[in-house]
Write a protein that holds these residues in place. Sequence first.
Motif, mmCIF file in Angstrom:
data_model
loop_
_atom_site.group_PDB
_atom_site.id
_atom_site.type_symbol
_atom_site.label_atom_id
_atom_site.label_comp_id
_atom_site.label_asym_id
_atom_site.label_seq_id
_atom_site.Cartn_x
_atom_site.Cartn_y
_atom_site.Cartn_z
ATOM 1 N N SER A 1 -18.728 -5.966 -36.037
ATOM 2 C CA SER A 1 -18.307 -7.086 -35.191
ATOM 3 C C SER A 1 -19.503 -7.888 -34.698
ATOM 4 O O SER A 1 -19.478 -9.109 -34.681
ATOM 5 N N ARG A 24 -20.273 -11.848 -35.516
ATOM 6 C CA ARG A 24 -20.512 -12.837 -34.458
ATOM 7 C C ARG A 24 -21.858 -13.524 -34.644
ATOM 8 O O ARG A 24 -21.979 -14.729 -34.460
ATOM 9 N N GLY A 61 -19.788 -17.112 -32.327
ATOM 10 C CA GLY A 61 -19.054 -16.066 -31.646
ATOM 11 C C GLY A 61 -19.036 -16.229 -30.149
ATOM 12 O O GLY A 61 -18.910 -15.256 -29.440
ATOM 13 N N ARG A 121 -17.350 -16.954 -26.686
ATOM 14 C CA ARG A 121 -16.015 -16.570 -26.232
ATOM 15 C C ARG A 121 -14.997 -17.668 -26.535
ATOM 16 O O ARG A 121 -13.885 -17.402 -26.968
ATOM 17 N N GLU A 172 -15.110 -19.970 -28.902
ATOM 18 C CA GLU A 172 -14.853 -20.056 -30.347
ATOM 19 C C GLU A 172 -13.900 -18.959 -30.790
ATOM 20 O O GLU A 172 -12.992 -19.190 -31.598
ATOM 21 N N VAL A 173 -14.110 -17.764 -30.264
ATOM 22 C CA VAL A 173 -13.246 -16.637 -30.629
ATOM 23 C C VAL A 173 -11.817 -16.904 -30.169
ATOM 24 O O VAL A 173 -10.865 -16.725 -30.931
ATOM 25 N N GLU A 174 -11.666 -17.354 -28.929
ATOM 26 C CA GLU A 174 -10.318 -17.621 -28.408
ATOM 27 C C GLU A 174 -9.644 -18.756 -29.170
ATOM 28 O O GLU A 174 -8.444 -18.702 -29.437
ATOM 29 N N GLY A 206 -10.183 -19.550 -32.336
ATOM 30 C CA GLY A 206 -9.817 -18.993 -33.638
ATOM 31 C C GLY A 206 -8.581 -18.113 -33.556
ATOM 32 O O GLY A 206 -7.707 -18.159 -34.428
ATOM 33 N N MET A 207 -8.492 -17.308 -32.492
ATOM 34 C CA MET A 207 -7.326 -16.445 -32.323
ATOM 35 C C MET A 207 -6.066 -17.272 -32.065
ATOM 36 O O MET A 207 -4.992 -16.940 -32.565
#
Length: 42
Positions: A4, A8, A13, A15, A17-19, A21-22
């Motif tokens: 992981s 990232r 990666g 926070r 960008e991750v949210e 993408g999700m």
Amino acid sequence: MKISQDIRREHGGSREEVEEGMAQKSKEFAAAGNRVYLPIAD
């Protein structure tokens, strides 16, 4: 966990960008019918 971290580091990666993408994947999942197993196409 190392995998992981590597992902990232390579692909961004933050926070946010991750949210983002999700959220996008969640929309794609809902558009596909919210099903984990899809029927086999002939």
